[in-house]
Structure formats: structure tokens, C-alpha cells
Design an enzyme around this catalytic site. Sequence first.
Site, PDB file in Angstrom:
ATOM      1  N   GLU A 106       0.775  -1.559  -0.354  1.00  0.00           N
ATOM      2  CA  GLU A 106       0.156  -0.121  -0.007  1.00  0.00           C
ATOM      3  C   GLU A 106       0.966   1.434  -0.398  1.00  0.00           C
ATOM      4  O   GLU A 106       0.570   2.559  -0.865  1.00  0.00           O
ATOM      5  CB  GLU A 106      -0.972  -0.215   0.978  1.00  0.00           C
ATOM      6  CG  GLU A 106      -2.093  -0.598   1.045  1.00  0.00           C
ATOM      7  CD  GLU A 106      -2.958  -0.820  -0.271  1.00  0.00           C
ATOM      8  OE1 GLU A 106      -2.991   0.130  -0.675  1.00  0.00           O
ATOM      9  OE2 GLU A 106      -3.468  -2.404  -0.947  1.00  0.00           O
TER      10      GLU A 106
ATOM     11  N   CYS B  18       6.584 -10.128  -6.768  1.00  0.00           N
ATOM     12  CA  CYS B  18       7.074  -8.718  -6.428  1.00  0.00           C
ATOM     13  C   CYS B  18       5.881  -8.751  -4.751  1.00  0.00           C
ATOM     14  O   CYS B  18       4.419  -8.896  -5.660  1.00  0.00           O
ATOM     15  CB  CYS B  18       7.055  -7.799  -7.326  1.00  0.00           C
ATOM     16  SG  CYS B  18       6.973  -5.672  -7.740  1.00  0.00           S
TER      17      CYS B  18
ATOM     18  N   CYS C 264      10.198  -5.975  -7.349  1.00  0.00           N
ATOM     19  CA  CYS C 264      10.724  -6.120  -7.698  1.00  0.00           C
ATOM     20  C   CYS C 264      11.864  -5.700  -8.252  1.00  0.00           C
ATOM     21  O   CYS C 264      12.002  -3.683  -7.667  1.00  0.00           O
ATOM     22  CB  CYS C 264       9.749  -6.733  -8.727  1.00  0.00           C
ATOM     23  SG  CYS C 264       8.952  -6.000 -10.122  1.00  0.00           S
TER      24      CYS C 264
END
Length: 184
Positions: free
Chosen positions: A133, A148, A167
Site C-alpha cells: 500500500e 513482487c 522486484c
Amino acid sequence: MRFTRATFIPQILLQPLGSVDAIVLAQLPEPLEEAFGLPVTVKPARALPAHAYDAGRRQYRSTDLLECLSNSLPMRTLGVVAVDLYASGLNFVFGEADPGRGVAVVSLWRLQARAGEPESLSIERAVKEAVHELGHAFGLNHCRQAACVMQFSNSLAEADAKQAQLCTRCQKELQRRLAALTAR
């Protein structure tokens, strides 16, 4: 009043709303500092806004919680709650972000370890969703890389399958956005 560049050092504010597990909350700053390379400050808890509660659903509207989170850019504020959240058109959400205002909220409600699961799983899930978030609060989009942390999660199984890190592509995008913030 004149502001210098040093006045606007980006940082992350953790804002508990309502009663939040202190053990889980205490475990969030270090991995967030590591993920974003920014200092994290935990603010004193504030009450959940009553208007955000939908009695018919027995859930809180995540968008209403975002509205009550104050923020001064370039800081980012992450609200942390222990109540069930939903957003318009969805049965539930683990969290939500408003990148324009630099605020996000994450719920620990559905991230708790279930019977037979190690208690540490609650913290691992909370870290993943907090990083996710906040990634949105910094302007990152969902990622297609399965591992990821910015991969969209619609279930605990999907959340558990991804890593707690960005990632390489998302990390580069975050660094680009952070550089733009500090250059202001």
C-alpha cells in the site's frame, strides 16, 4: 517563511487508527525503512472515525479512512487498522491508497494467522501489505511479476505467495520517484 530542501525530507508516518496489535505495529518500521530507505515514525493512535463504519456490512469503508489521514507531502502516511475493510464494488480489501495525497491504509483483520499457522505469518502478511500500500502511496502500480510485493492479492494464498520486496523494475521506479521528491 522560507523552506529549504532539508525541510522536506521524505519520511513515512505510521498512524494506528483504533486498537491495533502493538506487537504487529512494532514490527512494521524496520522492514518499511528497509523497503523505502526512509525513516519511519509511529504516531499515537487515533480513534476510528464513526462515519466510516457501515453497520449493514459490519465493515469500514477504506476510502473514508483515507480521507481522515492527514499528510504533508513529501511524507507518506500509512494508517494501520484491525478492522475489516471494503471499497466500493469489492467484498473486502487488505488496504487502499491515494497516491495523490500520499496516504494509504492497511487492515490487519484478514491477515491474521489461522489455526495451525505460525503466529509469525500475521507479521509477514502485515509487512507485505504495508509495503504494497505504501508502494501505491508513492505512485507504484500493480506489478505482473509473481514474487513482487506490488503483485495484486485478492486472497491470503496470493498474499502469501509473493515476497515482501519490490522486484527490480518496481525498485527502479521507486528510486526514480524518491529522487524526484528530494529534488523539489
